[in-house]
Design a protein around this motif. Structure first.
Motif, PDB file in Angstrom:
ATOM      1  N   MET A   1      -7.891  11.131 -13.341  1.00  0.00           N
ATOM      2  CA  MET A   1      -6.760  11.332 -12.554  1.00  0.00           C
ATOM      3  C   MET A   1      -5.600  10.391 -12.622  1.00  0.00           C
ATOM      4  SD  MET A   1      -7.057  14.460 -10.103  1.00  0.00           S
ATOM      5  CE  MET A   1      -8.489  14.474  -9.042  1.00  0.00           C
ATOM      6  N   ALA A   2      -4.841   9.968 -13.476  1.00  0.00           N
ATOM      7  CA  ALA A   2      -3.808   8.936 -13.400  1.00  0.00           C
ATOM      8  C   ALA A   2      -2.870   9.171 -12.413  1.00  0.00           C
ATOM      9  CB  ALA A   2      -3.185   8.863 -14.808  1.00  0.00           C
ATOM     10  N   THR A   3      -2.600  10.382 -11.907  1.00  0.00           N
ATOM     11  CA  THR A   3      -1.478  10.551 -11.151  1.00  0.00           C
ATOM     12  C   THR A   3      -1.767   9.846  -9.761  1.00  0.00           C
ATOM     13  OG1 THR A   3      -2.641  12.708 -10.756  1.00  0.00           O
ATOM     14  CG2 THR A   3      -0.498  12.583 -12.080  1.00  0.00           C
ATOM     15  N   ARG A   4      -3.118  10.051  -9.337  1.00  0.00           N
ATOM     16  CA  ARG A   4      -3.285   9.293  -7.932  1.00  0.00           C
ATOM     17  C   ARG A   4      -3.539   8.070  -8.167  1.00  0.00           C
ATOM     18  NH1 ARG A   4      -9.374  11.013  -5.383  1.00  0.00           N
ATOM     19  NH2 ARG A   4     -10.415  10.237  -7.124  1.00  0.00           N
ATOM     20  N   LEU A   5      -4.241   7.703  -9.407  1.00  0.00           N
ATOM     21  CA  LEU A   5      -4.422   6.077  -9.597  1.00  0.00           C
ATOM     22  C   LEU A   5      -3.265   5.195  -9.693  1.00  0.00           C
ATOM     23  CD1 LEU A   5      -6.684   3.985  -9.804  1.00  0.00           C
ATOM     24  CD2 LEU A   5      -6.788   4.902 -12.456  1.00  0.00           C
ATOM     25  N   SER A   6      -2.334   5.744 -10.455  1.00  0.00           N
ATOM     26  CA  SER A   6      -1.406   4.850 -10.801  1.00  0.00           C
ATOM     27  C   SER A   6      -0.500   4.061  -9.689  1.00  0.00           C
ATOM     28  CB  SER A   6      -0.077   5.714 -11.719  1.00  0.00           C
ATOM     29  OG  SER A   6      -0.544   6.409 -12.654  1.00  0.00           O
ATOM     30  N   PRO A   7      -0.096   4.918  -8.598  1.00  0.00           N
ATOM     31  CA  PRO A   7       0.704   4.147  -7.414  1.00  0.00           C
ATOM     32  C   PRO A   7      -0.167   3.236  -6.813  1.00  0.00           C
ATOM     33  CG  PRO A   7      -0.040   6.661  -6.788  1.00  0.00           C
ATOM     34  CD  PRO A   7      -0.102   6.395  -8.479  1.00  0.00           C
ATOM     35  N   VAL A   8      -1.550   3.672  -6.870  1.00  0.00           N
ATOM     36  CA  VAL A   8      -2.540   2.459  -6.409  1.00  0.00           C
ATOM     37  C   VAL A   8      -2.478   1.184  -7.087  1.00  0.00           C
ATOM     38  CG1 VAL A   8      -4.992   2.016  -5.660  1.00  0.00           C
ATOM     39  CG2 VAL A   8      -4.118   4.212  -5.196  1.00  0.00           C
ATOM     40  N   LEU A   9      -2.449   1.363  -8.357  1.00  0.00           N
ATOM     41  CA  LEU A   9      -2.510   0.155  -9.131  1.00  0.00           C
ATOM     42  C   LEU A   9      -1.138  -0.652  -8.994  1.00  0.00           C
ATOM     43  CD1 LEU A   9      -4.077   1.395 -12.589  1.00  0.00           C
ATOM     44  CD2 LEU A   9      -5.325   0.242 -10.706  1.00  0.00           C
ATOM     45  N   ASN A  10      -0.036   0.136  -9.096  1.00  0.00           N
ATOM     46  CA  ASN A  10       1.169  -0.493  -8.838  1.00  0.00           C
ATOM     47  C   ASN A  10       1.247  -1.155  -7.599  1.00  0.00           C
ATOM     48  OD1 ASN A  10       1.995   0.617 -11.288  1.00  0.00           O
ATOM     49  ND2 ASN A  10       3.195   2.405 -10.330  1.00  0.00           N
ATOM     50  N   ARG A  11       0.765  -0.488  -6.474  1.00  0.00           N
ATOM     51  CA  ARG A  11       0.859  -1.223  -5.156  1.00  0.00           C
ATOM     52  C   ARG A  11      -0.117  -2.426  -5.447  1.00  0.00           C
ATOM     53  NH1 ARG A  11       1.818  -0.608   0.210  1.00  0.00           N
ATOM     54  NH2 ARG A  11       2.703   1.440  -0.121  1.00  0.00           N
ATOM     55  N   ILE A  12      -1.234  -2.594  -5.896  1.00  0.00           N
ATOM     56  CA  ILE A  12      -2.122  -3.727  -6.117  1.00  0.00           C
ATOM     57  C   ILE A  12      -1.297  -4.685  -6.900  1.00  0.00           C
ATOM     58  CG2 ILE A  12      -4.235  -4.653  -7.277  1.00  0.00           C
ATOM     59  CD1 ILE A  12      -5.585  -1.915  -6.914  1.00  0.00           C
ATOM     60  N   ASP A  13      -0.599  -4.472  -7.679  1.00  0.00           N
ATOM     61  CA  ASP A  13       0.292  -5.498  -8.524  1.00  0.00           C
ATOM     62  C   ASP A  13       1.418  -6.159  -7.583  1.00  0.00           C
ATOM     63  OD1 ASP A  13      -1.118  -4.677 -10.455  1.00  0.00           O
ATOM     64  OD2 ASP A  13       0.200  -3.448 -11.662  1.00  0.00           O
ATOM     65  N   SER A  14       2.014  -5.146  -6.990  1.00  0.00           N
ATOM     66  CA  SER A  14       3.350  -5.779  -5.888  1.00  0.00           C
ATOM     67  C   SER A  14       2.837  -6.488  -4.748  1.00  0.00           C
ATOM     68  CB  SER A  14       3.962  -4.541  -5.621  1.00  0.00           C
ATOM     69  OG  SER A  14       3.510  -3.586  -4.842  1.00  0.00           O
ATOM     70  N   THR A  15       1.783  -6.267  -4.285  1.00  0.00           N
ATOM     71  CA  THR A  15       1.205  -6.855  -2.827  1.00  0.00           C
ATOM     72  C   THR A  15      -0.039  -7.970  -3.323  1.00  0.00           C
ATOM     73  OG1 THR A  15      -0.210  -5.249  -2.722  1.00  0.00           O
ATOM     74  CG2 THR A  15       1.549  -4.833  -1.603  1.00  0.00           C
ATOM     75  N   LEU A  16       0.029  -8.529  -4.485  1.00  0.00           N
ATOM     76  CA  LEU A  16      -1.159  -9.409  -5.013  1.00  0.00           C
ATOM     77  C   LEU A  16      -0.999 -10.648  -3.922  1.00  0.00           C
ATOM     78  CD1 LEU A  16      -3.709  -9.827  -6.604  1.00  0.00           C
ATOM     79  CD2 LEU A  16      -1.956 -11.148  -8.199  1.00  0.00           C
ATOM     80  N   ASP A  17       0.475 -11.139  -3.674  1.00  0.00           N
ATOM     81  CA  ASP A  17       0.378 -12.534  -2.962  1.00  0.00           C
ATOM     82  C   ASP A  17      -0.323 -12.011  -1.453  1.00  0.00           C
ATOM     83  OD1 ASP A  17       1.728 -13.523  -4.913  1.00  0.00           O
ATOM     84  OD2 ASP A  17       3.757 -13.427  -4.199  1.00  0.00           O
ATOM     85  N   ASP A  18       0.015 -10.993  -0.829  1.00  0.00           N
ATOM     86  CA  ASP A  18      -0.613 -10.590   0.394  1.00  0.00           C
ATOM     87  C   ASP A  18      -2.134 -10.949   0.477  1.00  0.00           C
ATOM     88  OD1 ASP A  18       1.972 -10.317   1.235  1.00  0.00           O
ATOM     89  OD2 ASP A  18       1.794  -8.014   0.959  1.00  0.00           O
ATOM     90  N   ALA A  19      -2.741 -10.201  -0.679  1.00  0.00           N
ATOM     91  CA  ALA A  19      -4.130 -10.261  -0.938  1.00  0.00           C
ATOM     92  C   ALA A  19      -4.594 -11.727  -1.247  1.00  0.00           C
ATOM     93  CB  ALA A  19      -4.473  -9.195  -2.134  1.00  0.00           C
ATOM     94  N   VAL A  20      -4.050 -12.568  -1.886  1.00  0.00           N
ATOM     95  CA  VAL A  20      -4.347 -13.890  -1.989  1.00  0.00           C
ATOM     96  C   VAL A  20      -4.360 -14.436  -0.588  1.00  0.00           C
ATOM     97  CG1 VAL A  20      -3.687 -15.931  -2.930  1.00  0.00           C
ATOM     98  CG2 VAL A  20      -3.603 -13.887  -4.460  1.00  0.00           C
ATOM     99  N   ALA A  21      -3.415 -14.300   0.161  1.00  0.00           N
ATOM    100  CA  ALA A  21      -3.121 -14.941   1.452  1.00  0.00           C
ATOM    101  C   ALA A  21      -4.427 -14.619   2.379  1.00  0.00           C
ATOM    102  CB  ALA A  21      -1.947 -14.612   2.061  1.00  0.00           C
ATOM    103  N   ARG A  22      -4.698 -13.345   2.239  1.00  0.00           N
ATOM    104  CA  ARG A  22      -6.050 -13.063   3.036  1.00  0.00           C
ATOM    105  C   ARG A  22      -7.208 -13.606   2.714  1.00  0.00           C
ATOM    106  NH1 ARG A  22      -3.122  -8.010   3.624  1.00  0.00           N
ATOM    107  NH2 ARG A  22      -3.450  -7.569   1.430  1.00  0.00           N
ATOM    108  N   LEU A  23      -7.346 -13.771   1.389  1.00  0.00           N
ATOM    109  CA  LEU A  23      -8.569 -14.343   0.754  1.00  0.00           C
ATOM    110  C   LEU A  23      -8.595 -15.751   1.377  1.00  0.00           C
ATOM    111  CD1 LEU A  23     -11.092 -14.507  -0.738  1.00  0.00           C
ATOM    112  CD2 LEU A  23      -9.766 -14.659  -2.609  1.00  0.00           C
TER     113      LEU A  23
END
Ligand code: BES
Ligand code: ZN
Length: 467
Positions: A1-23
């Motif tokens: 179901m690409a429709t519910r997955l695509s926005p999640v993948l886009n959000r992962i891409d656009s918030t990667l810096d925050d994820a790295v900061a937490r790590l």
């Protein structure tokens, strides 16, 4: 179901810096489980995870054990939907950092670094296993941010003693069996196969760790006065250790190969088809010629043959300069990687019996056990395996492979044995991550694509029926 997955993948891409900061924040905590000096730091890492899970709506707690605390968190699936229950496992403890002098930076002052091969997250635990553990948490975070809730029921289970043989794990899993009883367990503590090939690990070796301390005189002696008549524990220890292998690279211990199966022809053929580059594998760490059992390929030796290795040896004067001393004691840390149905307890007994039988008069020996976990083979018929394989193949340049793993993750077999749940192992480490070594790193690409991979797996598996 690409429709519910695509926005999640886009959000992962656009918030990667925050994820790295937490790590980076988590990596700064020196949670070295094997060294009692870091006990409070292990507890701090566990608390950090509880607080971080709370930020994505997961109610979590630390649970005390005789060793370091476990972290458990839980969220229900969407109301009124019959979604599966996933149990995710990772470990927050890390290996010791020595030799510290070989690190280019403080192992607990993590940073993103540009290298010739791309950006890396540098620091102890970046790949093993905090970075990997956080790939799953970050995938969940993006999912919750987009959809307001996770797509299915999830239990989060983080351990703080994996790197020291998981001594509290079995009693804990027995006690908390009901909470761990999901439809499938997910473990993120393994690597890719090659640079761009995702992998699901189906076989892991077990481990038996033992420390041997041999003592002779009541104190260190002058080697000119006593050398000759007095026993030298280093000589005794090295003679005993040298006797553990024959000239074909096989382990000589009585009963060592009991329960070691020959590789089934179909598995051998599947591994052959993976096209493992033995020379490149050794070449990457500046070696050329395979050591070990003479008649076995490198991949076979790593994935399906047992070994006996010496991990550390001490005794006498090892400081700068020179000292003509006859030491009072010498010790070795020895570990055996196990396959098939080899019994870690029987092998420990056999090792102890061999050492005692070869101990000369005037010497005594002490043994200290360090973990015992059998090898495990995963059952891959649960539909989550095919779904995860496809999800991984969608994210990475190459198709996902089913592979073996030379390392050990004690919990891998216990999920089935104690809780009755199949475990699916997928991870994104690369061979050159230098896990357990100085200058450990995790490729930023692996962290990023690892998060995306879990989002895809969540999407695929959460729509499967329960059970
Ligand atoms: N992440 C590793 C397991 C691993 C090793 C995966 C190599 C892929 C490649 C895990 O953290 C580990 O190091 N386990 C220990 C367990 C032991 C202390 C019981 C190991 O294998 O030495
Ligand atoms: Zn490790």
């Amino acid at each position: 179901m690409a429709t519910r997955l695509s926005p999640v993948l886009n959000r992962i891409d656009s918030t990667l810096d925050d994820a790295v900061a937490r790590l980076l924040d988590l990596l700064a905590i020196p949670s070295i489980s094997t060294d009692p000096a870091y006990k409070a730091d292990c507890a701090r890492a566990a608390d950090w995870l509880v607080a971080d899970l709370a930020t994505i709506g997961v109610k979590a707690e630390t649970i005390a054990t005789p060793g370091h605390p476990m972290v458990m968190g839980h969220v229900d699936g969407p109301a009124g939907q019959d979604t599966p229950h996933l149990v995710f496992y990772g470990h927050y403890d890390v290996q010791p950092v020595d030799p510290l002098s070989l690190w280019n930076n403080d192992p607990f002052a993590p940073a993103v670094e540009a290298t010739a091969k791309g950006k890396v997250i540098r620091g102890r635990g970046s790949s093993d296993d905090k970075g990997q553990l956080m790939t799953f948490v970050e995938a969940c975070r993006a999912w919750v941010a987009e959809h307001g809730q996770l797509p299915c029921e999830i239990t989060f289970f983080f351990e703080g003693e994996e790197e020291s043989g998981s001594p509290s794990l079995v009693p804990f899993m027995k006690e908390y069996k009901d909470r761990l009883k999901g439809d499938v367990a997910l473990i993120c503590d393994t690597g890719l196969f090659g640079h761009d090939t995702p992998a699901i690990v189906t076989m892991l070796r077990g481990l038996m760790g033992e420390e041997i301390v041999i003592k002779a005189a009541d104190k260190d002696l002058h080697s000119g006065m006593y050398g000759g008549p007095a026993q030298n524990p280093i000589r005794v220890l090295t003679r005993i250790l040298a006797g553990l292998h024959d000239d074909q690279g096989r382990v000589t211990l009585d009963g060592f190969y009991d329960g070691v199966p020959e590789l089934p022809a179909d598995v051998a053929a599947q591994w052959e088809a993976l096209g493992f580059d033995h020379e490149a594998f050794l070449g990457e760490v500046d070696l050329n010629l395979p050591a070990g059992e003479k008649d076995r390929s490198a991949l076979e030796m790593i994935w399906s043959r047992p070994t006996m290795e010496f991990n550390g040896i001490t005794g006498g004067y090892t400081g700068d300069g020179f000292k003509t001393v006859l030491p009072a004691q010498a010790s070795a840390k020895v570990s055996a990687r196990l396959v098939g149905t080899q019994d870690p307890h029987k092998i420990r007994e056999s090792l102890r019996a061999y050492v005692e039988a070869n101990l000369p008069a005037d010497c005594t020996v002490e043994f200290h056990p360090h973990g015992a976990s059998p090898a495990s083979v995963m059952e891959t018929s649960h539909p989550a395996f095919e779904a995860a394989r496809n999800a991984l193949s969608d994210e990475w340049p190459n198709e996902a492979a089913f592979v073996g793993c030379g390392g050990s993750i004690p919990i891998a077999g216990y999920f089935k044995k104690i809780v009755g749940v199949d475990a699916l192992l997928a991870g994104f480490g690369r061979d050159d991550d230098a896990i357990h070594s100085p200058n450990e790193k995790y490729d930023l690409e692996c962290f990023h694509k690892g998060i995306r991979s879990w989002a895809r797996i969540l999407d695929a598996v959460s729509t499967q029926t329960k059970g």
